[in-house]
Design a protein around this motif. Structure first.
Motif, PDB file in Angstrom:
ATOM      1  N   ILE A  93       0.848  -1.188   0.000  1.00  0.00           N
ATOM      2  CA  ILE A  93       0.000   0.000   0.000  1.00  0.00           C
ATOM      3  C   ILE A  93       0.888   1.245   0.000  1.00  0.00           C
ATOM      4  O   ILE A  93       1.711   1.432   0.909  1.00  0.00           O
ATOM      5  CB  ILE A  93      -0.945   0.034   1.220  1.00  0.00           C
ATOM      6  N   ALA A  94       0.747   2.094  -0.984  1.00  0.00           N
ATOM      7  CA  ALA A  94       1.540   3.319  -1.087  1.00  0.00           C
ATOM      8  C   ALA A  94       0.753   4.503  -0.557  1.00  0.00           C
ATOM      9  O   ALA A  94      -0.456   4.600  -0.745  1.00  0.00           O
ATOM     10  CB  ALA A  94       1.927   3.557  -2.551  1.00  0.00           C
ATOM     11  N   THR A  95       1.436   5.418   0.140  1.00  0.00           N
ATOM     12  CA  THR A  95       0.780   6.600   0.706  1.00  0.00           C
ATOM     13  C   THR A  95       1.538   7.862   0.331  1.00  0.00           C
ATOM     14  O   THR A  95       2.727   7.838  -0.008  1.00  0.00           O
ATOM     15  CB  THR A  95       0.707   6.509   2.249  1.00  0.00           C
ATOM     16  N   THR A  96       0.831   8.996   0.434  1.00  0.00           N
ATOM     17  CA  THR A  96       1.438  10.307   0.239  1.00  0.00           C
ATOM     18  C   THR A  96       0.638  11.305   1.054  1.00  0.00           C
ATOM     19  O   THR A  96      -0.565  11.131   1.280  1.00  0.00           O
ATOM     20  CB  THR A  96       1.451  10.713  -1.255  1.00  0.00           C
ATOM     21  N   THR A  97       1.313  12.348   1.529  1.00  0.00           N
ATOM     22  CA  THR A  97       0.665  13.385   2.330  1.00  0.00           C
ATOM     23  C   THR A  97       0.883  14.734   1.673  1.00  0.00           C
ATOM     24  O   THR A  97       1.990  15.029   1.202  1.00  0.00           O
ATOM     25  CB  THR A  97       1.214  13.415   3.763  1.00  0.00           C
ATOM     26  N   VAL A  98      -0.155  15.565   1.651  1.00  0.00           N
ATOM     27  CA  VAL A  98      -0.056  16.861   0.999  1.00  0.00           C
ATOM     28  C   VAL A  98      -0.925  17.860   1.758  1.00  0.00           C
ATOM     29  O   VAL A  98      -1.886  17.482   2.441  1.00  0.00           O
ATOM     30  CB  VAL A  98      -0.505  16.758  -0.486  1.00  0.00           C
ATOM     31  N   HIS A  99      -0.533  19.121   1.647  1.00  0.00           N
ATOM     32  CA  HIS A  99      -1.312  20.192   2.263  1.00  0.00           C
ATOM     33  C   HIS A  99      -2.217  20.825   1.216  1.00  0.00           C
ATOM     34  O   HIS A  99      -1.759  21.214   0.141  1.00  0.00           O
ATOM     35  CB  HIS A  99      -0.384  21.257   2.868  1.00  0.00           C
ATOM     36  N   LEU A 100      -3.502  20.901   1.516  1.00  0.00           N
ATOM     37  CA  LEU A 100      -4.461  21.572   0.648  1.00  0.00           C
ATOM     38  C   LEU A 100      -4.651  22.993   1.165  1.00  0.00           C
ATOM     39  O   LEU A 100      -5.282  23.202   2.219  1.00  0.00           O
ATOM     40  CB  LEU A 100      -5.801  20.830   0.631  1.00  0.00           C
ATOM     41  N   ALA A 101      -4.104  23.945   0.438  1.00  0.00           N
ATOM     42  CA  ALA A 101      -4.202  25.343   0.840  1.00  0.00           C
ATOM     43  C   ALA A 101      -5.520  25.940   0.348  1.00  0.00           C
ATOM     44  O   ALA A 101      -6.157  25.394  -0.561  1.00  0.00           O
ATOM     45  CB  ALA A 101      -3.024  26.132   0.285  1.00  0.00           C
ATOM     46  N   PRO A 102      -5.948  27.054   0.936  1.00  0.00           N
ATOM     47  CA  PRO A 102      -7.141  27.728   0.417  1.00  0.00           C
ATOM     48  C   PRO A 102      -6.999  28.011  -1.081  1.00  0.00           C
ATOM     49  O   PRO A 102      -5.972  28.501  -1.543  1.00  0.00           O
ATOM     50  CB  PRO A 102      -7.196  29.021   1.239  1.00  0.00           C
ATOM     51  N   GLY A 103      -8.042  27.661  -1.821  1.00  0.00           N
ATOM     52  CA  GLY A 103      -8.026  27.818  -3.271  1.00  0.00           C
ATOM     53  C   GLY A 103      -7.648  26.552  -4.019  1.00  0.00           C
ATOM     54  O   GLY A 103      -7.805  26.479  -5.250  1.00  0.00           O
ATOM     55  N   ASP A 104      -7.118  25.533  -3.312  1.00  0.00           N
ATOM     56  CA  ASP A 104      -6.735  24.277  -3.957  1.00  0.00           C
ATOM     57  C   ASP A 104      -7.951  23.362  -4.140  1.00  0.00           C
ATOM     58  O   ASP A 104      -8.905  23.389  -3.341  1.00  0.00           O
ATOM     59  CB  ASP A 104      -5.689  23.536  -3.121  1.00  0.00           C
ATOM     60  N   THR A 105      -7.875  22.528  -5.155  1.00  0.00           N
ATOM     61  CA  THR A 105      -8.936  21.543  -5.429  1.00  0.00           C
ATOM     62  C   THR A 105      -8.285  20.196  -5.745  1.00  0.00           C
ATOM     63  O   THR A 105      -7.358  20.115  -6.553  1.00  0.00           O
ATOM     64  CB  THR A 105      -9.813  21.966  -6.620  1.00  0.00           C
ATOM     65  N   LEU A 106      -8.778  19.146  -5.098  1.00  0.00           N
ATOM     66  CA  LEU A 106      -8.270  17.800  -5.321  1.00  0.00           C
ATOM     67  C   LEU A 106      -9.352  16.979  -6.017  1.00  0.00           C
ATOM     68  O   LEU A 106     -10.511  16.947  -5.581  1.00  0.00           O
ATOM     69  CB  LEU A 106      -7.900  17.143  -3.987  1.00  0.00           C
ATOM     70  N   LEU A 107      -8.965  16.283  -7.092  1.00  0.00           N
ATOM     71  CA  LEU A 107      -9.910  15.479  -7.867  1.00  0.00           C
ATOM     72  C   LEU A 107      -9.519  14.006  -7.786  1.00  0.00           C
ATOM     73  O   LEU A 107      -8.408  13.623  -8.155  1.00  0.00           O
ATOM     74  CB  LEU A 107      -9.919  15.924  -9.334  1.00  0.00           C
ATOM     75  N   LEU A 108     -10.443  13.189  -7.317  1.00  0.00           N
ATOM     76  CA  LEU A 108     -10.312  11.740  -7.359  1.00  0.00           C
ATOM     77  C   LEU A 108     -11.238  11.218  -8.464  1.00  0.00           C
ATOM     78  O   LEU A 108     -12.356  11.718  -8.621  1.00  0.00           O
ATOM     79  CB  LEU A 108     -10.697  11.106  -6.018  1.00  0.00           C
ATOM     80  N   TYR A 109     -10.824  10.187  -9.178  1.00  0.00           N
ATOM     81  CA  TYR A 109     -11.605   9.699 -10.319  1.00  0.00           C
ATOM     82  C   TYR A 109     -11.297   8.220 -10.544  1.00  0.00           C
ATOM     83  O   TYR A 109     -10.277   7.697 -10.096  1.00  0.00           O
ATOM     84  CB  TYR A 109     -11.254  10.502 -11.579  1.00  0.00           C
ATOM     85  N   THR A 110     -12.178   7.549 -11.266  1.00  0.00           N
ATOM     86  CA  THR A 110     -11.933   6.163 -11.673  1.00  0.00           C
ATOM     87  C   THR A 110     -11.486   6.143 -13.129  1.00  0.00           C
ATOM     88  O   THR A 110     -11.648   7.125 -13.863  1.00  0.00           O
ATOM     89  CB  THR A 110     -13.182   5.294 -11.484  1.00  0.00           C
TER      90      THR A 110
END
Length: 424
Positions: free
Chosen positions: A334-351
């Motif tokens: 299982i691979a992991t990563t950590t990131v900071h979502l700053a104001p104005g950022d958008t994260l997209l998850l998709y299949t």
């Protein structure tokens, strides 16, 4: 001159070897008159003048109609034998086409019998012309279409029954699909969320799923996944995966531990000759009180990387290398990563239904949309918000039309800017 023995044997070989009964039957066929053949043919015959007046009709058609010859010949027109609808069609279509083409064949009409019953028939008519080329009369052949009509009626009934069954199955599939998705996503303070599920086929239940839900105070879990296959079997795995992820996150919210639990459940539940597996990305969201926004830790089990669109207008994938399919191996990496979502950022998850869609479905060239195209799409879209991101993905999928041959789920999360655009 005497014939030899061989010549005699050759002559005997040409003798009629049929039995007396067979010879009698053959003689009867030769004596069958043209008139008798006309009168008792397996189809109806009639001749009319150019104005439609009946001048000749065979016994076969008279028997079908239950009429007497004297009541029809010289007294009634062909159109008089038709039902009201057939008569209207004959006057407006059949007769004009016959005059123009001199022949018309296989037209479905209904005759009205003497007892009021209706006889479905197929009608073929030709115009007979004299030596000078002038039309003399119209010859018409009438074929009994009762068996054909019964077959067509049965075929239509079966088609309607199949349509009703298909509608029922579609409603069942739609209802089942809805039960596999959350009725509404959790409201996270300081976060905007939007999701969309694109169904590739209304006939089958897909295996894509997503959710966003609260955990301990100040933390939220989210996931998005894709089960291999379609139909009831995929739906069963989807349901199991969805509820296992939520339960495992309550027990231990570490994203890698959550996916490891799901992997254990799937490998134990489905093994041997019927393995079941899926790709999943799981995230743990926690607010960042110092810098504003959120920390998110993502764990991926063979799932496409999330796309991060920054407030300054850039976009990049968040790689989680080495993540293996969930349910395929007892000890998945299982691979992991950590990131900071700053104001104005958008994260997209998709299949992968999105990136594997055919962009030219009408030409059938097989070209897929692909990861690079999606990255360019995100860079052109940034900066953006969750609702606009999902709307843009929906529009993009619509442009693919039938090229989307797999269900597609998308989940977008956006950290709104503080009032006045300032960051904490």
């Amino acid at each position: 001159m005497c014939r030899t023995g061989d010549e005699g044997e050759g002559a005997d070989a040409h003798r009629d070897e049929r039995s007396p009964d067979e010879r009698a039957q053959f003689a009867a066929l030769l004596e069958d008159s043209v008139e008798d053949l006309y009168e008792h043919a397996p189809c109806g015959y009639l001749s009319t003048l150019l104005d439609g007046k009946i001048v000749k009709i065979n016994n076969t058609l008279l028997g079908w109609l239950g009429e007497r010859r004297d009541d029809l010949v010289g007294r009634r027109n062909f159109s008089d034998l038709l039902t009201v609808g057939g008569r209207l069609y004959h006057e407006t279509h059949f007769a004009p086409l016959l005059r123009m083409q001199n022949e018309i064949s296989g037209v479905a009409l209904e005759l009205k019998a003497a007892d009021g019953s209706r006889l479905p028939v197929l009608v073929t008519s030709t115009v007979k012309r004299g030596s000078d080329g002038q039309p003399l009369l119209i010859r018409t052949t009438v074929s009994d279409a009762r068996d054909r009509r019964a077959y067509e009626t049965e075929l239509l009934r079966a088609r309607e029954e199949a349509d009703r069954e298909r509608d029922r199955l579609q409603r069942l599939a739609t209802t089942l699909q809805q039960t596999l998705l959350p009725p509404a996503l959790a409201s996270v303070p300081g976060l905007d969320v939007a999701a969309y599920y694109h169904i590739a086929s209304v006939d089958e239940v897909g295996g894509d799923f997503y959710d966003l839900f609260p955990l301990a105070a100040g933390t939220w879990g989210l996931f998005l996944g894709d089960v291999c296959g379609k139909g009831a079997a995929a739906a069963a795995v989807t349901s199991l995966a969805r509820y296992t992820l939520r339960a495992a996150a309550v027990y231990d919210p570490d994203p890698a531990a959550v996916l490891d639990n799901l992997n254990t459940v799937l490998t134990h539940e489905y093994n041997g000759t019927d393995p079941r597996f899926c790709t999943v990305i799981f995230g743990l969201l926690t607010p960042d009180p110092d810098r504003g926004g959120f920390h998110i830790t993502l764990a991926s089990g063979g799932h496409p990387p999330a796309l991060l669109m920054r407030a300054e207008g850039t976009a990049d994938y968040l790689p989680t290398p080495g993540g293996q399919l969930i349910g395929a191996l007892p000890d998945a990496c299982i691979a992991t990563t950590t990131v900071h979502l700053a104001p104005g950022d958008t994260l997209l998850l998709y299949t992968d239904g999105l990136t594997e869609a055919h962009i030219n479905a009408t030409t059938g060239d097989g070209e897929r949309y692909g990861d690079d195209a999606l990255l360019d799409f995100g860079r052109a879209l940034a900066p953006t918000v969750a609702g606009d991101t999902v709307a843009a993905i929906r529009d993009l999928l619509d442009t693919f039309g039938a090229g989307v041959d797999d269900d597609t789920a998308v989940l977008a999360i956006h950290v709104p800017r503080l009032p006045g655009g300032e960051q904490k």
